[in-house]
Design an enzyme around this catalytic site. Sequence first.
Site, PDB file in Angstrom:
ATOM      1  N   GLU A  87       9.175  -4.097  13.199  1.00 21.65           N
ATOM      2  CA  GLU A  87       8.975  -2.967  12.280  1.00 21.65           C
ATOM      3  C   GLU A  87       7.676  -2.269  12.701  1.00 21.65           C
ATOM      4  O   GLU A  87       6.597  -2.867  12.609  1.00 21.65           O
ATOM      5  CB  GLU A  87       8.862  -3.468  10.835  1.00 21.65           C
ATOM      6  CG  GLU A  87       8.629  -2.351   9.842  1.00 21.65           C
ATOM      7  CD  GLU A  87       8.466  -2.840   8.407  1.00 21.65           C
ATOM      8  OE1 GLU A  87       7.806  -3.879   8.183  1.00 21.65           O
ATOM      9  OE2 GLU A  87       8.984  -2.158   7.498  1.00 21.65           O
ATOM     10  N   PHE A  97       0.806  -1.229   0.000  1.00 23.83           N
ATOM     11  CA  PHE A  97       0.000   0.000   0.000  1.00 23.83           C
ATOM     12  C   PHE A  97       0.834   1.272   0.000  1.00 23.83           C
ATOM     13  O   PHE A  97       0.360   2.332  -0.369  1.00 23.83           O
ATOM     14  CB  PHE A  97      -0.946   0.008   1.222  1.00 23.83           C
ATOM     15  CG  PHE A  97      -0.273   0.447   2.505  1.00 23.83           C
ATOM     16  CD1 PHE A  97      -0.141   1.802   2.794  1.00 23.83           C
ATOM     17  CD2 PHE A  97       0.255  -0.467   3.396  1.00 23.83           C
ATOM     18  CE1 PHE A  97       0.504   2.223   3.967  1.00 23.83           C
ATOM     19  CE2 PHE A  97       0.891  -0.058   4.567  1.00 23.83           C
ATOM     20  CZ  PHE A  97       1.014   1.287   4.845  1.00 23.83           C
ATOM     21  N   LYS A 138      -1.246  -7.037  -8.927  1.00 26.18           N
ATOM     22  CA  LYS A 138      -2.238  -7.214  -7.847  1.00 26.18           C
ATOM     23  C   LYS A 138      -1.819  -6.200  -6.777  1.00 26.18           C
ATOM     24  O   LYS A 138      -0.990  -6.489  -5.921  1.00 26.18           O
ATOM     25  CB  LYS A 138      -2.171  -8.659  -7.320  1.00 26.18           C
ATOM     26  CG  LYS A 138      -3.423  -9.183  -6.645  1.00 26.18           C
ATOM     27  CD  LYS A 138      -3.971  -8.337  -5.539  1.00 26.18           C
ATOM     28  CE  LYS A 138      -3.214  -8.454  -4.252  1.00 26.18           C
ATOM     29  NZ  LYS A 138      -3.634  -7.452  -3.215  1.00 26.18           N
ATOM     30  N   GLU A 154      -5.042  -3.828  -1.639  1.00 30.35           N
ATOM     31  CA  GLU A 154      -6.489  -3.580  -1.599  1.00 30.35           C
ATOM     32  C   GLU A 154      -6.812  -2.320  -0.807  1.00 30.35           C
ATOM     33  O   GLU A 154      -7.949  -1.872  -0.784  1.00 30.35           O
ATOM     34  CB  GLU A 154      -7.226  -4.805  -1.043  1.00 30.35           C
ATOM     35  CG  GLU A 154      -6.858  -5.213   0.385  1.00 30.35           C
ATOM     36  CD  GLU A 154      -5.578  -6.062   0.506  1.00 30.35           C
ATOM     37  OE1 GLU A 154      -4.637  -5.855  -0.258  1.00 30.35           O
ATOM     38  OE2 GLU A 154      -5.540  -6.929   1.405  1.00 30.35           O
ATOM     39  N   ARG A 155      -5.787  -1.738  -0.141  1.00 27.49           N
ATOM     40  CA  ARG A 155      -6.024  -0.522   0.665  1.00 27.49           C
ATOM     41  C   ARG A 155      -6.114   0.737  -0.200  1.00 27.49           C
ATOM     42  O   ARG A 155      -6.801   1.679   0.142  1.00 27.49           O
ATOM     43  CB  ARG A 155      -4.887  -0.318   1.664  1.00 27.49           C
ATOM     44  CG  ARG A 155      -4.513  -1.534   2.449  1.00 27.49           C
ATOM     45  CD  ARG A 155      -5.319  -1.654   3.716  1.00 27.49           C
ATOM     46  NE  ARG A 155      -4.999  -2.887   4.378  1.00 27.49           N
ATOM     47  CZ  ARG A 155      -5.867  -3.853   4.623  1.00 27.49           C
ATOM     48  NH1 ARG A 155      -7.121  -3.727   4.279  1.00 27.49           N
ATOM     49  NH2 ARG A 155      -5.495  -4.956   5.222  1.00 27.49           N
ATOM     50  N   CYS A 168       9.558   1.641   3.680  1.00 27.17           N
ATOM     51  CA  CYS A 168      10.499   0.564   4.000  1.00 27.17           C
ATOM     52  C   CYS A 168      11.899   1.106   4.194  1.00 27.17           C
ATOM     53  O   CYS A 168      12.763   0.407   4.705  1.00 27.17           O
ATOM     54  CB  CYS A 168      10.499  -0.485   2.901  1.00 27.17           C
ATOM     55  SG  CYS A 168      11.242   0.122   1.392  1.00 27.17           S
ATOM     56  N   SER A 222       5.377  -6.976   3.308  1.00 25.27           N
ATOM     57  CA  SER A 222       5.927  -7.321   4.624  1.00 25.27           C
ATOM     58  C   SER A 222       6.692  -8.650   4.567  1.00 25.27           C
ATOM     59  O   SER A 222       6.482  -9.476   3.662  1.00 25.27           O
ATOM     60  CB  SER A 222       4.784  -7.416   5.633  1.00 25.27           C
ATOM     61  OG  SER A 222       3.923  -8.456   5.253  1.00 25.27           O
TER      62      SER A 222
HETATM   63  P1  NAD Z   1       1.559  -6.661   3.066  1.00 26.71           P
HETATM   64  O1  NAD Z   1       2.597  -7.721   3.118  1.00 26.71           O
HETATM   65  O2  NAD Z   1       0.462  -6.705   4.056  1.00 26.71           O
HETATM   66  O3  NAD Z   1       0.848  -6.660   1.617  1.00 26.71           O
HETATM   67  C1  NAD Z   1       1.597  -6.669   0.426  1.00 26.71           C
HETATM   68  C2  NAD Z   1       0.780  -7.359  -0.663  1.00 26.71           C
HETATM   69  O4  NAD Z   1       0.573  -8.728  -0.297  1.00 26.71           O
HETATM   70  C3  NAD Z   1      -0.591  -6.745  -0.879  1.00 26.71           C
HETATM   71  O5  NAD Z   1      -0.889  -6.734  -2.250  1.00 26.71           O
HETATM   72  C4  NAD Z   1      -1.515  -7.681  -0.118  1.00 26.71           C
HETATM   73  O6  NAD Z   1      -2.819  -7.738  -0.660  1.00 26.71           O
HETATM   74  C5  NAD Z   1      -0.827  -9.024  -0.257  1.00 26.71           C
HETATM   75  N1  NAD Z   1      -1.074  -9.899   0.892  1.00 26.71           N
HETATM   76  C6  NAD Z   1      -1.299  -9.533   2.177  1.00 26.71           C
HETATM   77  N2  NAD Z   1      -1.458 -10.611   2.958  1.00 26.71           N
HETATM   78  C7  NAD Z   1      -1.346 -11.698   2.151  1.00 26.71           C
HETATM   79  C8  NAD Z   1      -1.415 -13.109   2.382  1.00 26.71           C
HETATM   80  N3  NAD Z   1      -1.641 -13.608   3.585  1.00 26.71           N
HETATM   81  N4  NAD Z   1      -1.244 -13.924   1.328  1.00 26.71           N
HETATM   82  C9  NAD Z   1      -1.008 -13.426   0.100  1.00 26.71           C
HETATM   83  N5  NAD Z   1      -0.950 -12.106  -0.178  1.00 26.71           N
HETATM   84  C10 NAD Z   1      -1.100 -11.243   0.834  1.00 26.71           C
HETATM   85  O7  NAD Z   1       2.345  -5.258   3.114  1.00 26.71           O
HETATM   86  P2  NAD Z   1       1.746  -3.780   3.218  1.00 26.71           P
HETATM   87  O8  NAD Z   1       1.191  -3.577   4.584  1.00 26.71           O
HETATM   88  O9  NAD Z   1       0.877  -3.488   2.049  1.00 26.71           O
HETATM   89  O10 NAD Z   1       3.085  -2.931   3.038  1.00 26.71           O
HETATM   90  C11 NAD Z   1       3.950  -2.610   4.086  1.00 26.71           C
HETATM   91  C12 NAD Z   1       5.122  -3.567   4.161  1.00 26.71           C
HETATM   92  O11 NAD Z   1       5.831  -3.584   2.919  1.00 26.71           O
HETATM   93  C13 NAD Z   1       6.152  -3.148   5.199  1.00 26.71           C
HETATM   94  O12 NAD Z   1       6.621  -4.288   5.857  1.00 26.71           O
HETATM   95  C14 NAD Z   1       7.263  -2.520   4.367  1.00 26.71           C
HETATM   96  O13 NAD Z   1       8.540  -2.530   4.961  1.00 26.71           O
HETATM   97  C15 NAD Z   1       7.225  -3.383   3.154  1.00 26.71           C
HETATM   98  N6  NAD Z   1       7.818  -2.717   2.005  1.00 26.71           N
HETATM   99  C16 NAD Z   1       9.044  -3.174   1.590  1.00 26.71           C
HETATM  100  C17 NAD Z   1       9.686  -2.549   0.531  1.00 26.71           C
HETATM  101  C18 NAD Z   1      11.032  -3.021   0.060  1.00 26.71           C
HETATM  102  O14 NAD Z   1      11.416  -2.667  -1.040  1.00 26.71           O
HETATM  103  N7  NAD Z   1      11.762  -3.809   0.827  1.00 26.71           N
HETATM  104  C19 NAD Z   1       9.067  -1.461  -0.109  1.00 26.71           C
HETATM  105  C20 NAD Z   1       7.812  -1.041   0.343  1.00 26.71           C
HETATM  106  C21 NAD Z   1       7.198  -1.686   1.399  1.00 26.71           C
END
Ligand code: NAD
Length: 499
Positions: free
Chosen positions: A384, A150, A174, A177-178, A282, A227
Site C-alpha cells: 500500500e 490520520f 485516541k 497524533e499527526r 483507504c 494500517s
Molecule cells: P496507523 O496504523 O499508523 O495508525 C492508526 C492508529 O494506531 C493511530 O491512532 C496511531 O497512533 C495508532 N498506532 C500506530 N502505531 C501503533 C502501534 N505500534 N501500537 C499501537 N497503536 C499504534 O495508520 P495511519 O497511518 O494513521 O493511517 C493510514 C492507514 O489506515 C492506511 O493503511 C489506511 O489504508 C488505513 N485506513 C483504513 C481504513 C479502513 O476503513 N479500512 C480507513 C482509513 C484508513
Amino acid sequence: MVETISHFVGGQHVAGTSGRFGDVFNPATGEVASKVAYASRAEIDAVVRNAVAAHEVWSNTPSPKRAAVIFRMRELMVANKDRLAQELCKEHGKTLADAAGEIQRGIDVVEFAAGAPHLMKGEFNHNIGGGIDLYSIREPVGVIGGITPFNFPVMIPLWMGAMAIACGNAYINKPSERDPSAPMMLAELWKEAGLPDGVWNVVHGDKEAVDALLEHPDVPAISFVGSTPVGEYIYQHGCAHNKRVQAFCGAKNHMVIMPDADMDQAADALIGAGYGSAGERCMAISVAVPVGEETSKALVDRLVPKVQALRIGPYNDPEADINPLITRQAKERVESLIQRGVDEGASLLVDGRGATLQGYENGFFVGATLIDQVHTNMEIYKTEIFGPVLSVMAPCGYEDAVQMINDHEYGNGVAIFTRDGDTARAFSNSVDVGMIGVNVPIPVPMAFHNFGGAKRSKFGDTQMHGPESIRFFTKMKTISSRWPSGIKEGAQLAFPTNN
Ligand code: NAD
C-alpha cells in the site's frame, strides 16, 4: 513557543502530565505547528474511570433523549462545517473541498445515529408456551476505545463514536497524533450539543496509550481504523484481553477497465480516485487493470496529460489538486517506492518526485505520479503506497484480472468499468473484496449501509456504521417471562420444552 494540545476528559481540556509530547506539523511548510501531549497509563486509567461513571448515567438515559443530543450535534456540525474544515486541513493538509466531503460523510453518520432507537428495538415473541413471552433486548457494552488514523480525523472518530454513544456507551477516542485538533473540536461540539461530561473523551498518544486501553479491564470493546500491521496487533492483543475488537485496515484497490468501457469516464474516475487526497485514502484506487492491449493504450494516452496537469498546493489554495503528505517520512517512503518500481523494471510515465512550490520548499509534497507496465511481483504492486501514485498493470485478460484481485492480500474496495451488465454481475460475484463499484470508482457506502473490507483489510466480524454497527456496540440479553397467573404445573425436573 508553539501551542500544546491537551486531552479532553470529563467534558474539559486536561493538560497532559506524562511529560511526553509529539510534534504536529504543518505539512505544507514542514514546520512544527504545535505539540500534542502523549497520555501515560495512569492518565488512561483516569479517563476510563471517568468514562465508566459517565456510562452509568448515559446508558440509563432514555434512548430518544440520547437521540435528541445526537440530532443537536448534527445541527452544530452543519453550522460549524467551515471551522471544522480549517482545523482539519491545517494539520492534515488536504484541500478544503476534500475536507468538506469528509465532514459531510461524518454528518451523515451522526444523522444515521440519531435513528438508533429504531435499530435497537430488539425482538419479541408473544406466548411461546405456557403463558411465556420471550424477548431480546440490546444493551450498551460499556466504555468503547476508538483508535483512529490520520487520514479522516473527523469522519472516522464519528463512524464509530456516534454509533457507540447512540447505543448508550461512553467513548474514548485516541486519534492519530499527526492531526489531533479536529477530534478535539468534535469533543467540544458534543459538549455544546448537551452530551453529559465524560461520555465523549479524547486522549492523545502513541503505543503506550493504545496498549493501556487494550489491556484495561473496564474497556470491553475496541474499534480500530488504521494500517494492517497495527490493526492485526490490536485485534490479537485486544482479543487476548477478552475484548470484542473490530479493526479496519490497509488496502490496495484495483480498478478493472474493460474494452467496452467509456475510456474518458474511466480516465477521469482514475484521476479522482487515484490522486484525490494525494492518495491518502483507504478507498483510493492505486492500481488500474486494463483488459487488453488496446484498452491499455487508450487509457494511458488519456491519463498522461491529465496526471501532468495536476497541481500540488497547500490546503487553502483553491487551485491545488494534490495536498502534501502527512509527514516527511511518508514523503520519503513514497519516493523510495517510486524508485523501487523503476529499479524493478516498471515504466515511469509521470514522475512526481522533487515537486516544489515557491514559498513551500520544505513541504511534504510528492507530485502526481503515473507508473505503467507494473507486474504482480513488484513491490509497488504488493505494498500500500498511500501517496499520489497510480500503477497501471501490464495489459491482461479478464480472468487474470479477477485472479490478481483475489490473490492480493488486501480486499477493501474494487471497481470495474464496463457497459456490460453480465460482466459487472459476474465480477461482483467473483471478487473477494468488501466494497465493489460498478462504474463507481470509490464505492464508500452511505452511513445507513455497512462499511468494511475483506481478507487482511479487516479483522473481526462486524462492519462499520449501518445496521451492523448496532451489533458491535450492543450486547444482547434474552428474557423468558411468565406472570404467576400463567403457572399451572408444580415442580418439573425434566428439561423444559414446549410440549
Ligand atoms: P496507523 O496504523 O499508523 O495508525 C492508526 C492508529 O494506531 C493511530 O491512532 C496511531 O497512533 C495508532 N498506532 C500506530 N502505531 C501503533 C502501534 N505500534 N501500537 C499501537 N497503536 C499504534 O495508520 P495511519 O497511518 O494513521 O493511517 C493510514 C492507514 O489506515 C492506511 O493503511 C489506511 O489504508 C488505513 N485506513 C483504513 C481504513 C479502513 O476503513 N479500512 C480507513 C482509513 C484508513
